[in-house]
Design a protein around this motif. Structure first.
Motif, mmCIF file in Angstrom:
data_model
loop_
_atom_site.group_PDB
_atom_site.id
_atom_site.type_symbol
_atom_site.label_atom_id
_atom_site.label_comp_id
_atom_site.label_asym_id
_atom_site.label_seq_id
_atom_site.Cartn_x
_atom_site.Cartn_y
_atom_site.Cartn_z
ATOM 1 N N PHE A 61 62.032 97.253 24.209
ATOM 2 C CA PHE A 61 62.546 95.884 24.124
ATOM 3 C C PHE A 61 63.697 95.662 25.100
ATOM 4 C CE2 PHE A 61 65.621 92.830 22.511
ATOM 5 C CZ PHE A 61 64.819 91.715 22.369
ATOM 6 N N ALA A 62 63.668 94.525 25.764
ATOM 7 C CA ALA A 62 64.807 94.120 26.597
ATOM 8 C C ALA A 62 65.212 92.709 26.184
ATOM 9 C CB ALA A 62 64.444 94.150 28.070
ATOM 10 N N ASP A 63 66.519 92.471 26.101
ATOM 11 C CA ASP A 63 67.012 91.145 25.698
ATOM 12 C C ASP A 63 66.748 90.109 26.782
ATOM 13 O OD1 ASP A 63 68.843 91.687 23.141
ATOM 14 O OD2 ASP A 63 69.138 93.322 24.556
ATOM 15 N N PHE A 64 66.976 90.512 28.019
ATOM 16 C CA PHE A 64 66.874 89.563 29.136
ATOM 17 C C PHE A 64 65.932 90.133 30.202
ATOM 18 C CE2 PHE A 64 71.502 89.577 27.817
ATOM 19 C CZ PHE A 64 71.361 88.547 26.900
ATOM 20 N N HIS A 65 65.058 89.281 30.699
ATOM 21 C CA HIS A 65 64.152 89.677 31.782
ATOM 22 C C HIS A 65 64.568 88.893 33.023
ATOM 23 C CE1 HIS A 65 60.945 91.768 29.290
ATOM 24 N NE2 HIS A 65 61.846 91.341 28.401
ATOM 25 N N VAL A 66 65.154 89.600 33.953
ATOM 26 C CA VAL A 66 65.828 88.966 35.085
ATOM 27 C C VAL A 66 65.255 89.502 36.395
ATOM 28 C CG1 VAL A 66 68.033 88.981 36.326
ATOM 29 C CG2 VAL A 66 67.986 88.482 33.877
ATOM 30 N N SER A 67 65.107 88.616 37.363
ATOM 31 C CA SER A 67 64.786 89.085 38.718
ATOM 32 C C SER A 67 65.603 88.287 39.723
ATOM 33 C CB SER A 67 63.295 88.968 39.006
ATOM 34 O OG SER A 67 62.868 87.635 38.867
ATOM 35 N N LEU A 68 65.984 88.958 40.780
ATOM 36 C CA LEU A 68 66.628 88.280 41.906
ATOM 37 C C LEU A 68 65.686 88.417 43.087
ATOM 38 C CD1 LEU A 68 69.516 89.604 40.363
ATOM 39 C CD2 LEU A 68 70.221 87.784 41.916
ATOM 40 N N MET A 69 65.147 87.303 43.508
ATOM 41 C CA MET A 69 64.074 87.340 44.497
ATOM 42 C C MET A 69 64.419 86.468 45.697
ATOM 43 S SD MET A 69 62.164 89.315 42.779
ATOM 44 C CE MET A 69 60.645 89.358 43.704
ATOM 45 N N PRO A 70 64.070 86.933 46.884
ATOM 46 C CA PRO A 70 64.269 86.090 48.076
ATOM 47 C C PRO A 70 63.399 84.838 47.961
ATOM 48 C CG PRO A 70 63.738 88.353 48.685
ATOM 49 C CD PRO A 70 63.487 88.228 47.218
ATOM 50 N N SER A 71 63.927 83.698 48.434
ATOM 51 C CA SER A 71 63.116 82.478 48.432
ATOM 52 C C SER A 71 61.921 82.670 49.354
ATOM 53 C CB SER A 71 63.939 81.288 48.919
ATOM 54 O OG SER A 71 64.957 81.004 47.990
#
Lengths: 314, 88
Positions: free
Chosen positions: A58-68
Protein backbone atom coordinates in the motif's frame (compact mmCIF):
# COMPACT_ATOMS: atom_id res chain seq x y z
CA UNK A 1 13.66 -1.93 6.22
CA UNK A 2 16.03 -0.62 3.58
CA UNK A 3 16.97 3.02 3.57
CA UNK A 4 17.34 5.01 0.41
CA UNK A 5 21.08 5.28 1.08
CA UNK A 6 21.35 1.57 0.32
CA UNK A 7 20.65 2.36 -3.33
CA UNK A 8 23.42 3.72 -5.52
CA UNK A 9 22.61 6.81 -7.55
CA UNK A 10 22.32 4.60 -10.64
CA UNK A 11 20.01 2.10 -8.90
CA UNK A 12 17.86 4.95 -7.59
CA UNK A 13 17.54 6.45 -11.06
CA UNK A 14 16.57 3.07 -12.53
CA UNK A 15 13.98 2.49 -9.79
CA UNK A 16 12.45 5.94 -10.29
CA UNK A 17 12.37 5.60 -14.06
CA UNK A 18 11.03 2.06 -13.83
CA UNK A 19 8.69 0.53 -11.24
CA UNK A 20 8.84 3.51 -8.90
CA UNK A 21 10.21 4.08 -5.43
CA UNK A 22 8.02 3.55 -2.33
CA UNK A 23 9.44 6.25 -0.09
CA UNK A 24 8.49 6.53 3.57
CA UNK A 25 8.22 10.00 5.09
CA UNK A 26 6.72 10.19 8.57
CA UNK A 27 3.55 8.11 8.57
CA UNK A 28 3.13 8.18 4.79
CA UNK A 29 4.37 6.11 1.89
CA UNK A 30 4.70 7.78 -1.50
CA UNK A 31 5.10 5.72 -4.67
CA UNK A 32 7.25 8.03 -6.75
CA UNK A 33 8.19 7.74 -10.41
CA UNK A 34 10.27 10.10 -12.48
CA UNK A 35 12.82 9.82 -15.26
CA UNK A 36 14.17 13.30 -14.42
CA UNK A 37 17.80 13.27 -13.26
CA UNK A 38 17.48 16.26 -10.92
CA UNK A 39 14.73 14.49 -8.97
CA UNK A 40 16.97 11.46 -8.44
CA UNK A 41 19.88 13.75 -7.59
CA UNK A 42 17.86 15.59 -4.94
CA UNK A 43 16.56 12.38 -3.40
CA UNK A 44 20.03 10.83 -3.40
CA UNK A 45 21.42 13.90 -1.65
CA UNK A 46 18.70 14.60 0.93
CA UNK A 47 16.68 11.40 1.47
CA UNK A 48 19.36 8.80 2.24
CA UNK A 49 18.03 8.24 5.78
CA UNK A 50 14.44 7.57 4.73
CA UNK A 51 12.94 4.08 4.48
CA UNK A 52 12.27 2.50 1.13
CA UNK A 53 9.32 0.14 1.31
CA UNK A 54 8.95 -2.96 -0.87
CA UNK A 55 7.13 -2.29 -4.13
CA UNK A 56 3.62 -3.56 -4.52
CA UNK A 57 2.35 -2.79 -1.02
CA UNK A 58 0.00 0.00 0.00
CA UNK A 59 1.10 3.54 -0.77
CA UNK A 60 -0.74 6.64 0.44
CA UNK A 61 0.22 8.80 -2.53
CA UNK A 62 0.97 7.83 -6.12
CA UNK A 63 3.11 10.58 -7.56
CA UNK A 64 5.07 11.09 -10.75
CA UNK A 65 7.13 13.97 -12.03
CA UNK A 66 7.16 13.79 -15.78
CA UNK A 67 8.57 15.99 -18.53
CA UNK A 68 5.85 17.71 -20.57
CA UNK A 69 5.29 15.94 -23.89
CA UNK A 70 5.31 17.32 -27.43
CA UNK A 71 7.37 20.34 -28.42
CA UNK A 72 8.09 21.04 -24.77
CA UNK A 73 10.55 18.15 -24.86
CA UNK A 74 12.87 20.46 -26.81
CA UNK A 75 11.63 24.03 -26.37
CA UNK A 76 11.80 25.36 -22.79
CA UNK A 77 11.20 21.91 -21.31
CA UNK A 78 8.78 21.63 -18.43
CA UNK A 79 7.85 19.24 -15.65
CA UNK A 80 4.39 18.12 -14.47
CA UNK A 81 3.57 16.95 -10.98
CA UNK A 82 1.02 14.16 -11.38
CA UNK A 83 -1.12 12.60 -8.66
CA UNK A 84 -2.81 9.32 -9.56
CA UNK A 85 -1.58 9.96 -13.09
CA UNK A 86 -3.18 13.39 -13.44
CA UNK A 87 -1.34 16.74 -13.42
CA UNK A 88 -2.47 18.77 -10.42
CA UNK A 89 -0.51 21.98 -10.96
CA UNK A 90 0.55 24.09 -13.87
CA UNK A 91 3.80 22.78 -15.31
CA UNK A 92 7.05 24.39 -14.20
CA UNK A 93 10.41 24.74 -15.92
CA UNK A 94 12.20 21.40 -15.91
CA UNK A 95 14.94 22.87 -13.72
CA UNK A 96 12.34 23.29 -10.94
CA UNK A 97 11.61 19.55 -10.79
CA UNK A 98 13.08 18.85 -7.35
CA UNK A 99 11.49 21.86 -5.60
CA UNK A 100 8.26 20.87 -7.32
CA UNK A 101 8.56 17.39 -5.81
CA UNK A 102 8.93 18.93 -2.36
CA UNK A 103 6.00 21.32 -2.83
CA UNK A 104 3.88 18.61 -4.40
CA UNK A 105 4.53 16.21 -1.53
CA UNK A 106 3.42 18.94 0.88
CA UNK A 107 0.24 19.23 -1.16
CA UNK A 108 -0.34 15.46 -1.02
CA UNK A 109 -0.31 15.57 2.76
CA UNK A 110 -2.19 18.85 3.23
CA UNK A 111 -4.93 17.81 0.81
CA UNK A 112 -5.44 14.27 2.06
CA UNK A 113 -4.35 13.69 5.67
CA UNK A 114 -7.68 14.83 7.08
CA UNK A 115 -7.48 12.68 10.19
CA UNK A 116 -5.25 15.52 11.37
CA UNK A 117 -5.73 19.23 11.80
CA UNK A 118 -3.03 20.37 9.38
CA UNK A 119 -1.42 23.69 10.17
CA UNK A 120 1.03 25.58 7.98
CA UNK A 121 3.69 25.68 10.66
CA UNK A 122 7.12 24.48 11.58
CA UNK A 123 7.11 22.19 14.58
CA UNK A 124 9.96 20.97 16.75
CA UNK A 125 10.26 18.86 19.89
CA UNK A 126 12.33 18.67 23.03
CA UNK A 127 11.75 16.32 25.97
CA UNK A 128 8.49 15.14 24.41
CA UNK A 129 7.07 18.65 24.14
CA UNK A 130 6.37 20.34 20.83
CA UNK A 131 6.64 23.98 19.86
CA UNK A 132 4.38 24.94 16.97
CA UNK A 133 5.53 27.89 14.85
CA UNK A 134 2.70 28.95 12.56
CA UNK A 135 3.49 31.77 10.21
CA UNK A 136 2.85 33.09 6.74
CA UNK A 137 5.66 33.11 4.14
CA UNK A 138 8.30 35.74 4.82
CA UNK A 139 8.15 35.48 8.60
CA UNK A 140 11.45 33.64 8.94
CA UNK A 141 9.73 30.46 10.09
CA UNK A 142 11.94 28.09 8.11
CA UNK A 143 15.13 29.90 9.04
CA UNK A 144 14.23 29.68 12.71
CA UNK A 145 13.20 26.05 12.26
CA UNK A 146 16.50 25.14 10.56
CA UNK A 147 18.41 26.84 13.36
CA UNK A 148 16.58 25.11 16.19
CA UNK A 149 16.65 21.74 14.41
CA UNK A 150 20.46 21.92 14.56
CA UNK A 151 20.67 23.35 18.07
CA UNK A 152 19.06 20.80 20.34
CA UNK A 153 15.50 20.57 19.07
CA UNK A 154 14.13 17.63 17.07
CA UNK A 155 12.66 18.55 13.71
CA UNK A 156 9.08 17.31 13.38
CA UNK A 157 8.28 19.36 10.29
CA UNK A 158 9.29 22.55 8.55
CA UNK A 159 5.95 23.09 6.81
CA UNK A 160 3.11 20.97 8.17
CA UNK A 161 2.15 20.56 11.80
CA UNK A 162 0.01 17.41 11.83
CA UNK A 163 -2.23 17.49 14.91
CA UNK A 164 -4.02 14.19 15.32
CA UNK A 165 -7.76 14.67 15.67
CA UNK A 166 -7.93 11.61 17.91
CA UNK A 167 -5.68 12.89 20.67
CA UNK A 168 -4.04 16.21 19.69
CA UNK A 169 -0.55 14.73 19.51
CA UNK A 170 1.82 15.99 16.83
CA UNK A 171 2.66 13.36 14.21
CA UNK A 172 6.21 13.99 12.93
CA UNK A 173 6.86 14.52 9.24
CA UNK A 174 10.56 15.41 9.16
CA UNK A 175 11.59 16.33 5.63
CA UNK A 176 14.13 18.69 4.09
CA UNK A 177 13.76 22.31 5.20
CA UNK A 178 12.87 24.77 2.46
CA UNK A 179 15.00 27.92 2.49
CA UNK A 180 14.70 30.93 0.24
CA UNK A 181 16.93 33.67 -1.10
CA UNK A 182 19.26 35.23 1.50
CA UNK A 183 18.35 32.58 4.08
CA UNK A 184 20.21 29.94 2.09
CA UNK A 185 23.65 31.49 2.55
CA UNK A 186 22.83 32.72 6.04
CA UNK A 187 22.03 29.18 7.14
CA UNK A 188 24.93 27.67 5.22
CA UNK A 189 27.28 29.96 7.16
CA UNK A 190 25.51 29.57 10.50
CA UNK A 191 25.37 25.78 10.39
CA UNK A 192 28.94 25.31 9.20
CA UNK A 193 30.86 24.57 12.38
CA UNK A 194 34.56 23.58 12.31
CA UNK A 195 35.00 19.95 13.25
CA UNK A 196 31.38 19.05 12.47
CA UNK A 197 29.82 17.62 9.33
CA UNK A 198 28.90 20.36 6.88
CA UNK A 199 25.19 20.97 6.34
CA UNK A 200 23.85 19.40 3.16
CA UNK A 201 21.84 21.58 0.79
CA UNK A 202 20.21 20.78 -2.52
CA UNK A 203 21.37 22.75 -5.54
CA UNK A 204 19.80 26.23 -5.34
CA UNK A 205 17.14 26.71 -8.02
CA UNK A 206 16.55 30.28 -9.10
CA UNK A 207 13.57 32.11 -10.60
CA UNK A 208 10.93 30.00 -8.91
CA UNK A 209 7.70 31.59 -7.70
CA UNK A 210 9.40 31.92 -4.30
CA UNK A 211 12.69 33.28 -5.68
CA UNK A 212 15.79 31.14 -5.29
CA UNK A 213 15.10 28.04 -3.21
CA UNK A 214 17.26 25.29 -1.74
CA UNK A 215 16.44 22.46 0.63
CA UNK A 216 18.46 21.63 3.73
CA UNK A 217 18.80 17.94 4.64
CA UNK A 218 16.85 17.01 7.76
CA UNK A 219 18.98 15.81 10.68
CA UNK A 220 19.35 12.02 10.58
CA UNK A 221 18.25 11.65 14.20
CA UNK A 222 14.97 13.42 13.43
CA UNK A 223 14.28 11.06 10.53
CA UNK A 224 15.13 8.02 12.68
CA UNK A 225 12.63 9.17 15.36
CA UNK A 226 9.81 9.97 12.93
CA UNK A 227 7.53 7.54 14.77
CA UNK A 228 7.76 9.37 18.11
CA UNK A 229 4.81 11.67 18.74
CA UNK A 230 5.03 14.87 20.73
CA UNK A 231 2.58 16.80 22.89
CA UNK A 232 2.00 20.46 21.95
CA UNK A 233 3.31 22.73 24.69
CA UNK A 234 3.88 26.09 22.98
CA UNK A 235 2.35 27.99 20.07
CA UNK A 236 4.69 30.75 18.94
CA UNK A 237 4.18 33.10 16.00
CA UNK A 238 7.67 34.09 14.79
CA UNK A 239 8.56 37.26 12.95
CA UNK A 240 12.03 38.08 11.73
CA UNK A 241 12.72 41.81 11.95
CA UNK A 242 16.04 43.35 10.97
CA UNK A 243 17.96 44.47 14.04
CA UNK A 244 15.37 43.24 16.53
CA UNK A 245 16.37 41.77 19.85
CA UNK A 246 14.83 38.41 20.63
CA UNK A 247 11.53 39.26 22.31
CA UNK A 248 8.86 36.78 23.32
CA UNK A 249 5.53 38.45 24.12
CA UNK A 250 2.51 36.65 25.56
CA UNK A 251 -0.33 36.36 23.06
CA UNK A 252 -3.95 36.24 24.28
CA UNK A 253 -5.11 32.67 23.78
CA UNK A 254 -8.22 33.51 21.81
CA UNK A 255 -5.99 35.42 19.35
CA UNK A 256 -3.63 32.44 19.21
CA UNK A 257 -6.61 30.23 18.41
CA UNK A 258 -7.71 32.36 15.46
CA UNK A 259 -4.09 32.70 14.33
CA UNK A 260 -3.60 28.93 14.19
CA UNK A 261 -6.99 28.38 12.58
CA UNK A 262 -6.18 30.88 9.84
CA UNK A 263 -2.93 29.01 9.12
CA UNK A 264 -4.65 25.61 8.98
CA UNK A 265 -5.30 23.96 5.63
CA UNK A 266 -8.36 22.01 6.73
CA UNK A 267 -9.78 23.80 9.77
CA UNK A 268 -13.19 24.27 8.14
CA UNK A 269 -13.24 20.69 6.94
CA UNK A 270 -12.57 19.32 10.42
CA UNK A 271 -15.61 21.28 11.70
CA UNK A 272 -16.59 20.88 15.37
CA UNK A 273 -13.95 18.21 16.16
CA UNK A 274 -11.28 20.55 14.78
CA UNK A 275 -12.63 23.42 16.88
CA UNK A 276 -12.60 21.29 20.02
CA UNK A 277 -9.13 19.94 19.30
CA UNK A 278 -7.65 23.36 18.65
CA UNK A 279 -9.29 24.70 21.80
CA UNK A 280 -7.70 21.93 23.89
CA UNK A 281 -4.31 22.52 22.31
CA UNK A 282 -4.42 26.29 22.86
CA UNK A 283 -5.63 25.71 26.41
CA UNK A 284 -2.63 23.51 27.26
CA UNK A 285 -0.02 25.62 25.41
CA UNK A 286 1.90 28.75 26.25
CA UNK A 287 1.07 31.21 23.45
CA UNK A 288 3.47 33.91 22.29
CA UNK A 289 4.58 36.21 19.53
CA UNK A 290 8.30 36.15 18.87
CA UNK A 291 10.42 38.82 17.18
CA UNK A 292 14.06 38.14 16.44
CA UNK A 293 16.93 38.85 14.11
CA UNK A 294 19.92 36.98 15.57
CA UNK A 295 20.00 33.20 15.61
CA UNK A 296 22.06 32.77 18.79
CA UNK A 297 19.60 34.90 20.76
CA UNK A 298 16.72 32.84 19.44
CA UNK A 299 18.48 29.61 20.39
CA UNK A 300 19.15 30.89 23.92
CA UNK A 301 15.59 32.04 24.38
CA UNK A 302 14.11 28.75 23.18
CA UNK A 303 16.50 26.86 25.47
CA UNK A 304 15.16 28.83 28.44
CA UNK A 305 11.62 28.19 27.27
CA UNK A 306 12.13 24.44 27.14
CA UNK A 307 13.85 24.37 30.53
CA UNK A 308 10.88 26.06 32.13
CA UNK A 309 12.70 29.29 32.92
CA UNK A 310 11.11 32.68 32.29
CA UNK A 311 11.60 33.10 28.54
CA UNK A 312 11.55 36.90 28.71
CA UNK A 313 14.75 36.80 30.74
CA UNK A 314 16.78 35.43 27.84
CA UNK B 1 -37.59 39.14 20.87
CA UNK B 2 -34.00 38.11 20.26
CA UNK B 3 -33.05 34.46 20.43
CA UNK B 4 -30.17 32.19 19.60
CA UNK B 5 -30.80 30.68 16.19
CA UNK B 6 -32.27 27.21 16.75
CA UNK B 7 -29.69 24.50 16.19
CA UNK B 8 -26.75 26.58 17.38
CA UNK B 9 -24.61 24.50 19.74
CA UNK B 10 -22.55 27.53 20.81
CA UNK B 11 -19.42 25.48 21.36
CA UNK B 12 -16.94 27.85 22.90
CA UNK B 13 -13.53 28.31 24.41
CA UNK B 14 -12.76 31.33 26.54
CA UNK B 15 -9.60 32.84 27.98
CA UNK B 16 -9.01 36.21 29.62
CA UNK B 17 -12.44 37.60 28.75
CA UNK B 18 -12.14 36.73 25.07
CA UNK B 19 -13.99 33.84 23.50
CA UNK B 20 -13.99 31.82 20.32
CA UNK B 21 -17.39 30.46 19.35
CA UNK B 22 -18.07 27.80 16.75
CA UNK B 23 -21.11 28.42 14.58
CA UNK B 24 -22.06 24.85 13.72
CA UNK B 25 -24.69 26.06 11.24
CA UNK B 26 -22.20 27.99 9.09
CA UNK B 27 -18.91 26.32 10.03
CA UNK B 28 -17.43 29.71 10.93
CA UNK B 29 -15.52 30.50 14.11
CA UNK B 30 -15.94 33.91 15.71
CA UNK B 31 -13.83 35.85 18.17
CA UNK B 32 -16.10 37.51 20.74
CA UNK B 33 -15.57 39.85 23.64
CA UNK B 34 -16.65 38.85 27.11
CA UNK B 35 -19.61 41.23 26.87
CA UNK B 36 -20.79 39.70 23.61
CA UNK B 37 -20.47 36.24 25.09
CA UNK B 38 -22.52 37.33 28.08
CA UNK B 39 -25.30 38.52 25.77
CA UNK B 40 -25.16 35.29 23.79
CA UNK B 41 -25.36 33.14 26.90
CA UNK B 42 -28.22 35.23 28.26
CA UNK B 43 -30.15 34.66 25.05
CA UNK B 44 -29.39 30.96 25.17
CA UNK B 45 -30.91 30.87 28.64
CA UNK B 46 -34.04 32.64 27.43
CA UNK B 47 -35.12 34.80 24.46
CA UNK B 48 -35.43 38.44 25.44
CA UNK B 49 -36.14 41.90 24.07
CA UNK B 50 -33.47 44.55 24.13
CA UNK B 51 -34.70 46.35 27.24
CA UNK B 52 -35.05 43.18 29.28
CA UNK B 53 -31.65 42.02 28.17
CA UNK B 54 -30.01 45.34 29.09
CA UNK B 55 -31.69 45.29 32.49
CA UNK B 56 -30.55 41.73 33.18
CA UNK B 57 -26.96 42.54 32.23
CA UNK B 58 -26.77 45.78 34.19
CA UNK B 59 -24.14 45.50 36.92
CA UNK B 60 -25.89 45.87 40.29
CA UNK B 61 -25.29 49.27 41.81
CA UNK B 62 -24.12 50.94 38.60
CA UNK B 63 -25.88 53.79 36.87
CA UNK B 64 -24.27 53.57 33.42
CA UNK B 65 -26.73 53.05 30.59
CA UNK B 66 -25.64 49.92 28.73
CA UNK B 67 -28.55 49.83 26.30
CA UNK B 68 -26.51 51.33 23.44
CA UNK B 69 -23.77 48.76 23.97
CA UNK B 70 -26.31 45.93 24.05
CA UNK B 71 -27.87 47.21 20.82
CA UNK B 72 -24.46 47.18 19.15
CA UNK B 73 -23.65 43.68 20.38
CA UNK B 74 -27.02 42.36 19.22
CA UNK B 75 -26.39 43.82 15.80
CA UNK B 76 -22.97 42.15 15.63
CA UNK B 77 -24.28 38.76 16.77
CA UNK B 78 -27.09 39.06 14.24
CA UNK B 79 -24.58 39.73 11.44
CA UNK B 80 -22.66 36.62 12.51
CA UNK B 81 -25.88 34.58 12.23
CA UNK B 82 -25.65 33.50 15.84
CA UNK B 83 -28.93 35.13 16.89
CA UNK B 84 -32.13 36.26 15.20
CA UNK B 85 -35.00 38.62 15.92
CA UNK B 86 -38.57 37.51 15.67
CA UNK B 87 -41.79 39.30 16.42
CA UNK B 88 -43.70 37.98 19.41
Amino acid sequence: MLSLASLSRRELGERLAGPGLDLGTGGFVTRLSSPIASVADGLHLLYGDYPVHPNGQFADFHVSLMPSPGLRRWYKPQVNFCYDGQPVFRPLPLDHAFPMFEWGLNWCVSAHANNHLIVHAAVLEKDGLAVILPAPPGSGKSTLCATLAHRGWRLLSDELALLRLSDGMVAPLPRPISLKNASIDIMRDYLTVPGQAAPVFSRPVSETSKGTVAHLKAPSAAVARAGELARPAWVIFPKWEAGSEAVLSPLPKARAFTGVASNAFNYSLTAAPGFELLGRIIDQCGCYEFRYSRMDEAVALFARLSSGLAPSAA
Amino acid sequence: MWQVIPGQDLRQWGWDDEYVVYNNLSGDTHLLSGDAMQVLLALRAAPADEATLAASLQEPGTEADISAAVTEILSELDKLSLIEFHEC
